[in-house]
Structure formats: C-alpha cells, structure tokens
Design a protein around this motif. Structure first.
Motif, mmCIF file in Angstrom:
data_model
loop_
_atom_site.group_PDB
_atom_site.id
_atom_site.type_symbol
_atom_site.label_atom_id
_atom_site.label_comp_id
_atom_site.label_asym_id
_atom_site.label_seq_id
_atom_site.Cartn_x
_atom_site.Cartn_y
_atom_site.Cartn_z
ATOM 1 N N GLN A 1 0.858 -1.178 0.000
ATOM 2 C CA GLN A 1 0.000 0.000 0.000
ATOM 3 C C GLN A 1 0.896 1.230 0.000
ATOM 4 N N GLY A 2 0.459 2.290 -0.674
ATOM 5 C CA GLY A 2 1.264 3.503 -0.702
ATOM 6 C C GLY A 2 1.534 4.079 0.673
ATOM 7 N N THR A 3 0.604 3.871 1.603
ATOM 8 C CA THR A 3 0.753 4.461 2.934
ATOM 9 C C THR A 3 1.912 3.870 3.722
ATOM 10 N N VAL A 4 2.198 2.576 3.528
ATOM 11 C CA VAL A 4 3.224 1.912 4.356
ATOM 12 C C VAL A 4 4.194 1.085 3.517
ATOM 13 N N GLY A 5 4.233 1.310 2.219
ATOM 14 C CA GLY A 5 5.039 0.466 1.340
ATOM 15 C C GLY A 5 6.515 0.428 1.691
ATOM 16 N N ALA A 6 7.083 1.578 2.044
ATOM 17 C CA ALA A 6 8.515 1.625 2.336
ATOM 18 C C ALA A 6 8.863 0.745 3.531
ATOM 19 N N GLU A 7 7.993 0.729 4.540
ATOM 20 C CA GLU A 7 8.241 -0.114 5.718
ATOM 21 C C GLU A 7 7.950 -1.581 5.420
ATOM 22 N N LEU A 8 6.917 -1.834 4.605
ATOM 23 C CA LEU A 8 6.539 -3.216 4.328
ATOM 24 C C LEU A 8 7.598 -3.929 3.497
ATOM 25 N N ILE A 9 8.284 -3.214 2.604
ATOM 26 C CA ILE A 9 9.321 -3.863 1.800
ATOM 27 C C ILE A 9 10.481 -4.298 2.693
ATOM 28 N N ARG A 10 10.722 -3.565 3.777
ATOM 29 C CA ARG A 10 11.767 -3.979 4.727
ATOM 30 C C ARG A 10 11.321 -5.229 5.488
ATOM 31 N N THR A 11 10.038 -5.299 5.800
ATOM 32 C CA THR A 11 9.523 -6.510 6.446
ATOM 33 C C THR A 11 9.655 -7.705 5.516
ATOM 34 N N ALA A 12 9.357 -7.514 4.224
ATOM 35 C CA ALA A 12 9.490 -8.597 3.249
ATOM 36 C C ALA A 12 10.940 -9.061 3.152
ATOM 37 N N ASP A 13 11.879 -8.127 3.205
ATOM 38 C CA ASP A 13 13.299 -8.472 3.153
ATOM 39 C C ASP A 13 13.695 -9.303 4.368
ATOM 40 N N ALA A 14 13.179 -8.922 5.539
ATOM 41 C CA ALA A 14 13.493 -9.669 6.762
ATOM 42 C C ALA A 14 12.917 -11.083 6.703
ATOM 43 N N VAL A 15 11.709 -11.219 6.167
ATOM 44 C CA VAL A 15 11.103 -12.550 6.034
ATOM 45 C C VAL A 15 11.895 -13.399 5.041
ATOM 46 N N ALA A 16 12.331 -12.791 3.932
ATOM 47 C CA ALA A 16 13.108 -13.524 2.932
ATOM 48 C C ALA A 16 14.406 -14.067 3.533
ATOM 49 N N LYS A 17 15.045 -13.270 4.386
ATOM 50 C CA LYS A 17 16.294 -13.723 5.025
ATOM 51 C C LYS A 17 16.013 -14.820 6.048
ATOM 52 N N GLN A 18 14.886 -14.726 6.763
ATOM 53 C CA GLN A 18 14.540 -15.711 7.780
ATOM 54 C C GLN A 18 14.085 -17.030 7.157
ATOM 55 N N HIS A 19 13.432 -16.939 5.985
ATOM 56 C CA HIS A 19 12.848 -18.123 5.339
ATOM 57 C C HIS A 19 13.343 -18.225 3.892
ATOM 58 N N PRO A 20 14.601 -18.578 3.678
ATOM 59 C CA PRO A 20 15.129 -18.647 2.304
ATOM 60 C C PRO A 20 14.439 -19.718 1.463
ATOM 61 N N GLU A 21 13.746 -20.659 2.095
ATOM 62 C CA GLU A 21 13.060 -21.712 1.344
ATOM 63 C C GLU A 21 11.749 -21.235 0.713
ATOM 64 N N LEU A 22 11.277 -20.043 1.108
ATOM 65 C CA LEU A 22 9.998 -19.552 0.621
ATOM 66 C C LEU A 22 10.173 -18.623 -0.576
ATOM 67 N N GLU A 23 9.162 -18.601 -1.437
ATOM 68 C CA GLU A 23 9.127 -17.656 -2.559
ATOM 69 C C GLU A 23 8.385 -16.407 -2.086
ATOM 70 N N ILE A 24 9.100 -15.289 -2.006
ATOM 71 C CA ILE A 24 8.520 -14.034 -1.515
ATOM 72 C C ILE A 24 8.122 -13.178 -2.717
ATOM 73 N N VAL A 25 6.838 -12.961 -2.866
ATOM 74 C CA VAL A 25 6.308 -12.140 -3.962
ATOM 75 C C VAL A 25 5.796 -10.832 -3.377
ATOM 76 N N TYR A 26 6.303 -9.715 -3.877
ATOM 77 C CA TYR A 26 5.856 -8.409 -3.401
ATOM 78 C C TYR A 26 4.919 -7.822 -4.448
ATOM 79 N N ARG A 27 3.636 -7.733 -4.084
ATOM 80 C CA ARG A 27 2.602 -7.293 -5.020
ATOM 81 C C ARG A 27 2.293 -5.817 -4.817
ATOM 82 N N LEU A 28 2.515 -5.013 -5.844
ATOM 83 C CA LEU A 28 2.249 -3.587 -5.757
ATOM 84 C C LEU A 28 0.758 -3.297 -5.811
ATOM 85 N N HIS A 29 0.345 -2.255 -5.090
ATOM 86 C CA HIS A 29 -1.008 -1.724 -5.217
ATOM 87 C C HIS A 29 -1.130 -1.074 -6.595
ATOM 88 N N PRO A 30 -2.322 -1.064 -7.196
ATOM 89 C CA PRO A 30 -2.461 -0.462 -8.535
ATOM 90 C C PRO A 30 -1.998 0.987 -8.631
#
Length: 388
Positions: free
Chosen positions: A254-283
């Motif tokens: 979401q535009g309101t929190v996107g900058a913070e959420l992408i950092r959360t996605a990065d942290a999850v990707a590092k914690q769970h390298p076995e998972l496919e992390i897809v970051y879906r943009l708002h329209p």
C-alpha cells in the motif's frame, strides 16, 4: 478524509494512499478530453431510472464492484464514470469538464474557525484546513447544484455509488431531491475509517440510505451514521482458490506503508530462504517507487486475486486484499506497522495473526469463517427486487 490524509502524510506516519502523477503532456491531454467530453460524453440526453457511479480502479479493464449491478440494471441505468483518475467504462458518461472547472476558481484560504490551530495543538502538526475548505466547499456547492439538475432531468429513482465519501456532492444532490442512495462496499471498513465510522451513530449530512456489504462482518464492524441500513450482497468477483503453492508468500503493498513493508518482506526472505517471496504492488504504485531487495520477486501484472488464489501465505497491513486472501484460503499475517489496527477484529477471531517477528509467518492461521467477509453472491436478486 482530505484533512486526515494530509495530517498523516505531514507526520510521516503514512505516505500518499493513491498518488496521482501527471506530466505536463498528461495534463494537456486531460484538458482536451474534458472539452471533447462536453459533447461526446454528456449525461443529459436520454432518460434513465437509475444512476451508477463506479469505482475509478479497473483491474484488467473490469470494474468489479458494479459489474454485475450494471448488467442487472441494463439500459435503465446511466453510468457516470469519470476519466480524471482512470479510464472510463465504454459507453459511460461524465461531467469531468465541470468537475475540474468547479474547483478551478476559489479563494486561496478561508477562516477555519480555529480548527487548524486546535488540530496543531493536539497533534503538533499544522494542516492547511483553511485552504482545504476554501477549495472544497465552493466546489461541492457548484457540483451539488449541477447534479441536482441532472437527477431531476432524468427523474432518477435510485443512485448507486462506490466510495460515497468522495462523491458527497452526488449524494447531497440526491438527498436534496429525496432520491434513494445505495453505496456498494469497495474496501475494508473499520472503526478507524473516517468514511464510515461515526461513534454513537449520530445523524450525518449527505450520507447514503443503504450500504451493500460483501459479508455480515462489515455490517456492524463500525458505527455507521444514524439511519443507514445495511444489506449483504456477497462477493461477485472472487475467483475460486487454485492449487496452492506451499512455499508462496504474497506481500500486499500500500502507498501508505510500502517503504516499511518492503523492509519486512526483506526480513522474512532472510529468515525463510526456502519460501518464494512475492511483493505485489497496489495499482496506484509503480516499480520505481521501491528498491526491491534480492530474493524478492516484484509482481505488477495480472490479477491480485488470481495470485492470492495460488498463495499459501499473505502479509499486509490494512489492505482489503488481506480479507480477500482469507476467503481464498491464505494463511494471514498482519505486519506490525501503522494501520494494523484495521485487522484487530479479525486477529481477535483467530482469522489472522499480528506478525512482530519474521519467524512468526509460518504460524499464521487459516480463516475458518470466510463467508462472514465474503458471502455467496446475492447482488442480482437484491437489485432486481428493489425499485430502481
């Protein structure tokens, strides 16, 4: 809503929810479309029983919230679809020239009766309330008079509108004439949504008579204005869940929190390298808005709903897509970021979990009552039963 968005933007709590970006060429082309539309898209000719005001967002060219309603009403409905912030539906009409012109001439500021000072004292942030009033109030009054003329011309019996709190001039015009107004739900409703939450249910001017909701959950999650009734129309647009990829995680931006959420996605990707992390943009977002870390796949094309139908996990903050993902069988984690309170009732029911650490993702629950959010489709029957 405009004061709220300005306040949260200036405090740095949120970014712009739906930023509009136009080049000088875009602006010139929009003016040309407005002028041509006076003749080619005028809504005054003809005769109709109902007015439908769709949502400007149309994934893959489909406006999902009124699509079935428009088919049910057929030629009896005047479709009024602005092209200012989106592509209007084929065959629709608009008053875009007048919408833009109504706000073009106004005083630079006006007396805000101390509201700006009181807000600054409360929050420490100065919001130009006087300037917002100076622009929005004359625009509202001009457009309200124009829409009264339109509604009287066609003897409209019912107005169906999406996002009524941004079309209060239309709702107000209908109210002036005693015309029934129905709002179709388009997103998440919560006690924190200024468009719907009026604690104590006071009488509020220029509000719809009815709110048609996706499911029973939305009918009482917030205190609606006094006299506003609710109906459950179900989901007319959700696909069926597809085969689930056990490793797919979809982050819903979401535009309101996107900058913070992408950092959360990065942290999850590092914690769970076995998972496919897809970051879906708002329209309303663009790829250049973000720097995408390694290990994260950016998704901008295709349908968000189709993507969620194949995902095992979903992560977001307050986007409506989280509820859609619950109905599509996703395990739901709510990132601990500003706005997560929107999901508090769902978290309390055990339908989602607040994720404070990346390791908690794989413990996210499934929703055991998705029909409370998106009931079986009932829209066509309801629309056909009621006077247009």
């Amino acid at each position: 809503m405009r004061v709220f968005h300005e306040l949260t933007r200036r405090t740095g709590i949120h970014g712009a929810p739906h930023p509009v970006r136009r080049t000088p060429y875009d602006k010139a082309a929009l003016v040309a479309k407005h002028v041509a539309g006076i003749v080619t898209r005028s809504p005054f000719p003809g005769r109709y029983d109902a007015l439908v005001v769709p949502h400007p967002r149309k994934p893959n060219g489909v406006e999902i919230y009124t699509d079935e309603l428009r088919r049910t009403l057929g030629d009896n409905a005047l479709i009024l679809d602005s092209g200012i912030n989106g592509t209007p539906l084929p065959g629709s009409k608009n008053l875009d020239f007048f919408t833009s012109a109504a706000g073009a001439i106004h005083p630079r500021t006006t007396d805000d009766r101390g509201i700006g000072s009181a807000l600054e004292k409360l929050t420490g942030v100065r919001v130009p309330v006087g300037a917002i009033l100076a622009r929005e109030v004359p625009k509202h009054l001009r457009l309200r008079a124009l829409y009264r003329a339109l509604l009287k011309r066609h003897r409209i019996k019912t107005v169906y509108v999406v996002v009524a709190y941004f079309h209060q001039h239309i709702v107000g015009a209908a109210r002036d004439l005693g015309i029934r107004v129905v709002e179709l739900q388009h997103g998440a409703i919560s006690p924190f949504h200024l468009g719907y939450s009026y604690p104590g249910r006071p009488a509020v001017a220029d509000q719809p008579d009815e709110l048609w909701c996706f499911g029973s959950y939305w009918t009482d999650v917030a205190d609606l204005p006094a006299g506003m009734r609710t109906e459950v129309i179900g989901a007319t647009f959700l696909p069926k869940p597809g085969p689930k990829d056990p490793n797919r995680v979809v982050f819903l931006s979401q535009g309101t929190v996107g900058a913070e959420l992408i950092r959360t996605a990065d942290a999850v990707a590092k914690q769970h390298p076995e998972l496919e992390i897809v970051y879906r943009l708002h329209p309303s977002e663009r790829p250049e808005d973000y720097t995408i870390p390694d290990g994260i796949h950016l998704s901008t094309s295709g349908s968000t709903l189709d993507l969620l139908a194949t995902a095992t996990y979903q992560v977001g903050v307050s986007t409506t897509a989280l509820f859609e993902g619950m109905a599509l069988g996703c395990r739901t984690a709510v990132a601990d970021l500003p706005g997560h309170e929107y999901l508090d009732p769902a978290i309390a029911k055990g339908h989602a979990a607040l994720m404070t650490r990346p390791a908690e993702l794989t413990q996210a629950p499934l929703c055991d009552d998705p029909s409370s959010y998106y009931a079986p489709n009932n829209l066509s029957r309801l629309a056909a039963q009621q006077p247009q």
